[in-house]
Design an enzyme around this catalytic site. Sequence first.
Site, PDB file in Angstrom:
ATOM      1  N   ASP A  93     -20.110  95.567  43.770  1.00  0.00           N
ATOM      2  CA  ASP A  93     -21.036  93.903  43.693  1.00  0.00           C
ATOM      3  C   ASP A  93     -19.139  93.696  45.331  1.00  0.00           C
ATOM      4  O   ASP A  93     -18.541  93.393  44.843  1.00  0.00           O
ATOM      5  CB  ASP A  93     -21.114  93.291  43.448  1.00  0.00           C
ATOM      6  CG  ASP A  93     -21.430  92.488  43.166  1.00  0.00           C
ATOM      7  OD1 ASP A  93     -22.660  92.178  44.685  1.00  0.00           O
ATOM      8  OD2 ASP A  93     -21.877  90.885  42.491  1.00  0.00           O
ATOM      9  N   HIS A 142     -20.108  81.063  50.005  1.00  0.00           N
ATOM     10  CA  HIS A 142     -20.894  81.016  48.762  1.00  0.00           C
ATOM     11  C   HIS A 142     -19.205  81.276  48.246  1.00  0.00           C
ATOM     12  O   HIS A 142     -18.388  80.680  47.476  1.00  0.00           O
ATOM     13  CB  HIS A 142     -20.889  82.044  48.056  1.00  0.00           C
ATOM     14  CG  HIS A 142     -20.862  83.338  47.089  1.00  0.00           C
ATOM     15  ND1 HIS A 142     -21.398  81.916  45.634  1.00  0.00           N
ATOM     16  CD2 HIS A 142     -19.996  83.444  46.258  1.00  0.00           C
ATOM     17  CE1 HIS A 142     -20.781  82.517  44.466  1.00  0.00           C
ATOM     18  NE2 HIS A 142     -19.899  83.574  44.296  1.00  0.00           N
ATOM     19  N   ARG A 193      -9.556  75.811  44.002  1.00  0.00           N
ATOM     20  CA  ARG A 193      -8.248  75.041  44.865  1.00  0.00           C
ATOM     21  C   ARG A 193      -8.295  75.067  45.832  1.00  0.00           C
ATOM     22  O   ARG A 193      -9.181  74.575  46.875  1.00  0.00           O
ATOM     23  CB  ARG A 193      -8.001  76.822  45.727  1.00  0.00           C
ATOM     24  CG  ARG A 193      -7.142  77.867  44.456  1.00  0.00           C
ATOM     25  CD  ARG A 193      -6.758  79.634  45.414  1.00  0.00           C
ATOM     26  NE  ARG A 193      -8.031  79.537  45.780  1.00  0.00           N
ATOM     27  CZ  ARG A 193      -9.201  80.577  45.944  1.00  0.00           C
ATOM     28  NH1 ARG A 193      -8.733  81.054  44.318  1.00  0.00           N
ATOM     29  NH2 ARG A 193      -9.573  81.192  46.207  1.00  0.00           N
ATOM     30  N   GLU A 220     -29.006  87.582  45.234  1.00  0.00           N
ATOM     31  CA  GLU A 220     -27.748  88.674  46.212  1.00  0.00           C
ATOM     32  C   GLU A 220     -29.303  89.293  46.963  1.00  0.00           C
ATOM     33  O   GLU A 220     -30.732  89.164  46.298  1.00  0.00           O
ATOM     34  CB  GLU A 220     -27.372  89.262  44.987  1.00  0.00           C
ATOM     35  CG  GLU A 220     -26.553  88.621  44.346  1.00  0.00           C
ATOM     36  CD  GLU A 220     -24.976  89.197  43.691  1.00  0.00           C
ATOM     37  OE1 GLU A 220     -24.548  91.164  44.362  1.00  0.00           O
ATOM     38  OE2 GLU A 220     -24.392  88.826  43.453  1.00  0.00           O
ATOM     39  N   THR A 245     -23.114  86.603  45.830  1.00  0.00           N
ATOM     40  CA  THR A 245     -23.922  85.173  46.320  1.00  0.00           C
ATOM     41  C   THR A 245     -24.202  84.825  47.849  1.00  0.00           C
ATOM     42  O   THR A 245     -22.884  85.016  48.452  1.00  0.00           O
ATOM     43  CB  THR A 245     -23.312  84.717  45.166  1.00  0.00           C
ATOM     44  OG1 THR A 245     -23.216  85.081  43.992  1.00  0.00           O
ATOM     45  CG2 THR A 245     -24.738  83.032  45.626  1.00  0.00           C
TER      46      THR A 245
END
Lengths: 439, 439
Positions: free
Chosen positions: B138, B145, B154, B213, B371
């Site tokens: 993946d 995203h 963050r 996806e 994603t």
Amino acid sequence: MTTLNETHNPQLQSWVESANIPGNGFPIQNLPFASFRKAGSQESFRPGVAIGDQIVDLAALANLNLFEGKAQEALNACRGTHLNELMALGQEYWSALRLALSRALRSGSDLQASIQPLLVPQADAEYTTAAKIGDYTDFYISVHHATAVGKQFRPDNPLLPNYKWIPIGYHGRASSIGVSGQQFHRPVGQLRPATEGGKPELSPCKRLDYELELGVFIGSGNELGHRIKIEDAPKHIFGLCILNDWSARDLQAWEYQPLGPFLAKNFASTISPWVVTTEALAPFQTAFSHPAEDPQPLEYLSSEENSKAGAYDLKLDVLISTEKSRSSNQQPAKLASSNFKDAYWTIAQMVTHHTVNGCNLQPGDLLGSGTLSGPNPEEAGSLLEMSEGGKKPIELPWGEKRTFLEDGDEIIIKGVCRKEGYPDISLGSVSGTVLKALF
Amino acid sequence: MTTLNETHNPQLQSWVESANIPGNGFPIQNLPFASFRKAGSQESFRPGVAIGDQIVDLAALANLNLFEGKAQEALNACRGTHLNELMALGQEYWSALRLALSRALRSGSDLQASIQPLLVPQADAEYTTAAKIGDYTDFYISVHHATAVGKQFRPDNPLLPNYKWIPIGYHGRASSIGVSGQQFHRPVGQLRPATEGGKPELSPCKRLDYELELGVFIGSGNELGHRIKIEDAPKHIFGLCILNDWSARDLQAWEYQPLGPFLAKNFASTISPWVVTTEALAPFQTAFSHPAEDPQPLEYLSSEENSKAGAYDLKLDVLISTEKSRSSNQQPAKLASSNFKDAYWTIAQMVTHHTVNGCNLQPGDLLGSGTLSGPNPEEAGSLLEMSEGGKKPIELPWGEKRTFLEDGDEIIIKGVCRKEGYPDISLGSVSGTVLKALF
């Protein structure tokens, strides 16, 4: 949990003489499985069992129809190229086959004349991976390794808060797993920019390392959505091999945030050809000892026997040879020794945790233990630990030094279970060699 | 890069009438592949090609021996249960088969009478994954995203320094990948302790999410140790499907340090049955546009065409239905729309990066895009983004609200390429439903 039975009788001897030599590692009490063929031939690979310095060709043995019931059914599952079919049958079948093989290979067996012609000397064989590996998961079950590596990044707080609750694991790459003898080119990849905000460099890896691990072959799997309870976990475990999970430390440092190691790990992983069954390892089961202040695992990871279901007193040695040592005919030098019994989590806990969310394991899946380091510095399972992140070179007996691996270096890992009054049960060895980068 | 040819002529019509209905998605310019059988039957799964609302049974077509040369050789590779053999043959064979199928299915083809009896209505079919998936990787190629998720952790520095240099990826689990229609039990796992140093809780996941996806099927692979250059990457890519990479956000938050997501991802991933070839997608190739201040990728990830080799204008919609909406016969409601063209890295860059260290890809391997979120809030590819980490509930038209998925929720993702003067090329759809936890 496997109980001891007649196959574990330490007095048993085989009509294959080499199996009776003390310390040969493949006595009649072991009977490990592999997928083999005659070296250099175009034969199909096929399952075999080691006895002394010989291999019993199980595909050929199946055709003789000498066994009965589950033992013969298990043999019939050994006609393909790999052990997946046998693994899928389950513990009762593996156990029946072991018992039948033990009886057939014992001194005085009336099957000797039939089986003798099916023996192939190990010296004439080559191997592939014992199973077609569908998925490979690598764990991180050595608290000593996790602490030593954590210290290099977080000196004051080396162990993350989840470590003593979760058998930490991540998915690895199955396609690049090879068998002992694997040679691979030093991986190329991006190295972290020299200055913050700078441009990374594409380069051959400069901090190439090995990782001393055990590999666990899953036998019978579980259906998607249905977890394997801790008390049922042992019967899903086929056996153990040795695993070298080669690692590119510099590639990893730059790539691994936020989703974990990727190219730093998937260029090659090497396993030993022989898989020693959990039944063969039963006499060496041991309890992992944890300091009293460690938390009790959550209930799903606990059972009366949770501290020893899939925990073994199993000694591992790492050796190195280099171009220089080989050209001067020196023996490989020992880098470190370690023991599986110093790990934090058992194999049963790995299996149960892996499936608690419903994830399905399949016959022939491989679980890696993660680097198995012991509590003492000479028990480090990687060069990263031994050289303290490359700061402390290791001196080799023939005058060379190493912080990380050089081209031409061969790493050999051996594993053996040993105790007073019982024949040595060997996992054999795994070797792999670094070739220069194709760059 | 695939150039346009006679199979892309927008005027082409098929003797399968349903293929000529505007907007049907499977016109003769598409010809996607799947592995199918009659629903509820015990037949073997076998390869098929969609045309309108029908499926051409490729195994049966192979037996008629109607095609010649590479096209017939490609058909002969369609006699197994999956597409791996066809994928392994390589681009020239896929292309020859596409051309032969296009000619055979055109209005006026003299093969109509032979092929007509081989058609199976899609309404009567069920599917399995198009390939036996060896390894699943993946990626994380949507900068929108990565930024949106990074912001939740963050706020001042959402994007990590490696993001614009490395197509970040990690290994996933192949065994739990299912095909559209997959139903899975809400995963159970450890949740982070409520207080620092506290005890985690074993619980059904409380923050269950989908991820929109694309899936990329590898066609011909590469030998271990030998990388795929960026200019060669397109010919290793067989085609695209839609992928829903279900995610347990709360499990992930507690388990993912330091080695990445594990049980948060491996309980289920669902793909669409139909794989649209890169040749069918060629008219929708587009260049990814990056702000001028973004760094030029390193040379191994650059080519004259690197901004468009494996980059498509491909629209994706996510819809939800719930127990309540289905019981009141409401249509599924749209949650978000997105487009592959807003991604940061191309498929060619994913393939080349994956192999730069020598890692071998194999026919039928699956790469996930990660994603695919767009720049705007209504283009978020997950509930984590839409609900801002669970803080902002989403109102559904029938009066329910969602932050994360509830039991009984079905997520449907559709994908289509659309442009003026060309028939719609659909990727079909993928649906999956959450069942209650087995706890």
